[in-house]
Every structure is written in C-alpha cells, then in structure tokens.
Scaffold this active site. Structure first.
Site, PDB file in Angstrom:
ATOM      1  N   ASP A 270     -15.749   4.606   2.828  1.00  0.00           N
ATOM      2  CA  ASP A 270     -16.439   6.443   2.393  1.00  0.00           C
ATOM      3  C   ASP A 270     -16.186   6.863   1.622  1.00  0.00           C
ATOM      4  OD1 ASP A 270     -17.557   8.917   4.842  1.00  0.00           O
ATOM      5  OD2 ASP A 270     -18.450   8.416   3.104  1.00  0.00           O
TER       6      ASP A 270
ATOM      7  N   ASP B 189     -16.404  15.145  -0.900  1.00  0.00           N
ATOM      8  CA  ASP B 189     -16.823  15.548  -2.067  1.00  0.00           C
ATOM      9  C   ASP B 189     -15.706  16.108  -2.545  1.00  0.00           C
ATOM     10  OD1 ASP B 189     -19.546  16.117  -0.943  1.00  0.00           O
ATOM     11  OD2 ASP B 189     -18.314  16.454   1.276  1.00  0.00           O
TER      12      ASP B 189
ATOM     13  N   GLY C 216     -23.083  15.413   2.664  1.00  0.00           N
ATOM     14  CA  GLY C 216     -24.376  15.230   3.712  1.00  0.00           C
ATOM     15  C   GLY C 216     -24.136  15.424   4.765  1.00  0.00           C
TER      16      GLY C 216
ATOM     17  N   GLU D   6     -18.438  10.456  10.695  1.00  0.00           N
ATOM     18  CA  GLU D   6     -17.636   9.824   9.669  1.00  0.00           C
ATOM     19  C   GLU D   6     -16.602  10.041  10.071  1.00  0.00           C
ATOM     20  OE1 GLU D   6     -18.267  12.202   6.347  1.00  0.00           O
ATOM     21  OE2 GLU D   6     -20.520  11.067   5.208  1.00  0.00           O
TER      22      GLU D   6
HETATM   23  O1  DER Z   1     -20.938  14.104   3.776  1.00  0.00           O
HETATM   24  C1  DER Z   1     -20.187  13.232   3.114  1.00  0.00           C
HETATM   25  O2  DER Z   1     -18.539  13.478   3.527  1.00  0.00           O
HETATM   26  C2  DER Z   1     -20.677  12.484   2.160  1.00  0.00           C
HETATM   27  O3  DER Z   1     -19.420  10.776   2.240  1.00  0.00           O
HETATM   28  C3  DER Z   1     -20.109  12.866   0.380  1.00  0.00           C
HETATM   29  O4  DER Z   1     -18.990  14.012   1.470  1.00  0.00           O
HETATM   30  C4  DER Z   1     -19.967  11.930  -0.529  1.00  0.00           C
HETATM   31  O5  DER Z   1     -21.249  12.029  -0.803  1.00  0.00           O
HETATM   32  P1  DER Z   1     -21.489  11.556  -2.362  1.00  0.00           P
HETATM   33  O6  DER Z   1     -21.447  10.021  -2.375  1.00  0.00           O
HETATM   34  O7  DER Z   1     -23.360  11.586  -2.464  1.00  0.00           O
HETATM   35  O8  DER Z   1     -20.872  12.291  -3.505  1.00  0.00           O
END
Ligand code: DER
Length: 229
Positions: free
Chosen positions: A84, A87, A100, A106
């Site tokens: 994953d 940010d 997101g 998550e």
């Molecule tokens: O919302 C989340 O946790 C996403 O994983 C975010 O942290 C990363 O999103 P991006 O890959 O679009 O920058």
C-alpha cells in the site's frame, strides 16, 4: 509525468515481490493502483496467487477488472503480503495514511498480513509526521461533535472531510466520516498522539501506521531505493 512515473516504478517493483500461492492484500490510492495493475499483468503472464483481499471497494473493482482473484478475510484471515501507499513516511518508517479515506480497511488488511511493504514516490518522505498532511481519523457520525472537541483539546485543527466538489461529508466504505486533524507544528511524538486519539470514544481509528511497515520501496530522481526502519 515525473511523479506518475515514480509511482508506477514503485508499484511495479512491489508486484515482483508476489510469489505463486500467496495471499495478497491490495492497498488503495494512485500508487497502489499501479501495483494492482502490474500484479494483474503478472497474473495474465502465469503468476498463480491464492487470492487477494482489497482495502477498499475501489481497489476491489480494479482488482476484478485486471483479473486478480479476489477473496475475503472471512475465508483468509491471514495474508502473506500487504502492499500500500502512504501520505507521509518518516525515517523510522512510521506512516500517515488515509488521504484516500480508506484508512480503516487499510489498517485491518495491513494487520492481517505477515509483511507490509509501503510503495511511494520520494515526495512522501518527511522528517516529522504531520508536516505535509493532516492526520485523518475515521469517526462514527453520531459522535462527530464530542470527538471534534476532544481532538481540538489535543491541539489539532479539525476539519470534516467533504466529498470532492461538494458540501456533503465524505462517507467511508464503512459508513463513517473522516475528521482531518492538522497539527500546526507537525507531530513530535506520533505514538503519544495516536494513543490519545485512540482513547477517544467514537473515533474508530487513526491514519497513524506506526511500527507496521517492514520496508518501503521509494522511487525518485535517483531511481528506486528500499528503506528499512
Ligand atoms: O489513502 C491512503 O492511505 C493511500 O494509500 C495514500 O496514503 C497514498 O495515496 P497515493 O498513492 O495516491 O499518494
């Protein structure tokens, strides 16, 4: 563009970590999107995973579209690998996630996996969490106001997250709302703030992912680096 090419490089590299027979957790966001797409490509080329659990309805839709066999935590409560984005990533590999709005699922999927590998472009690297992004918190709608007050008492500037280009509040896959907590000087002690936030009744979970990621695949102007705490 450059940023997208870094996200794609990190996501594609992470797809190489997936082996036959694995149970995989799929993250959410634009970097995870590249991972999911690359994993789908590898499956088309013959990789045979046991199944994948998604951390959001959006990721699940994408997984199906690219031919990834999906499963659930009910059938497979323990996964081999969770990939994953994040940010923010600090030098100890502590993360802020939730940009997101998928932070609860998550974290559920991340904690179900034996190994959690973060994928990100280098702009996510920070010295102190909370300097570039607010800390998201998933909150039960019934409790918004008392929770807001308690978060403000911790020194946060609190904002109810709206749907894009709308006045309506963003609603998570779990039917909750997100309170985005901005700490003006960032968060010097993430463990302490996370503990204090987790104590607030009605606050379901925070975007702090502390001591969860085993390594981070970071793509940037110098190519790809693998960071470990
Ligand atoms: O919302 C989340 O946790 C996403 O994983 C975010 O942290 C990363 O999103 P991006 O890959 O679009 O920058």
């Amino acid at each position: 563009n450059l940023l997208e090419s870094w996200k794609k490089a990190a996501g594609t590299r992470a797809a190489e970590l997936v082996e036959d027979g694995m149970l995989v957790g799929l993250g959410t966001g634009t970097t995870a999107h590249y991972f999911i797409t690359a994993l789908g490509q590898r499956i088309q080329e013959g990789l045979q995973i046991k199944g994948a659990v998604s951390s959001s309805l959006g990721s699940q839709e994408l997984a199906k579209k690219v031919g990834i066999p999906v499963t659930t935590l009910d059938f497979n409560p323990t996964l081999d690998l969770y990939i994953d984005g994040a940010d923010e990533i600090d030098p100890f590999l502590r993360l802020v996630k939730g940009g997101g709005g998928a932070l609860l699922r998550e974290k559920i999927v991340a904690t179900a996996a034996r190994r959690f590998v973060v994928i990100a472009d280098e702009t996510k690297l920070v010295q102190r969490l909370g300097t570039h992004c607010p800390i998201p918190a998933e909150v039960v709608p019934f409790a918004i106001t008392p929770v807001r007050r308690r978060l403000e008492a911790l020194g946060a500037l609190v904002k109810l997250r709206q749907k894009p280009a709308s006045d309506a509040p963003f609603i998570t896959d779990n039917g909750n709302v997100i309170l985005d907590c901005t700490f003006p000087d960032g968060v010097a002690d993430p463990e302490a703030i996370d503990t204090a936030m987790q104590r607030i009744v009605g606050l379901v979970d925070t975007g702090f992912f502390l001591k969860m990621a085993e390594e981070a695949i970071i793509a940037g102007k110098d190519g790809i680096k693998v960071l470990r705490p």
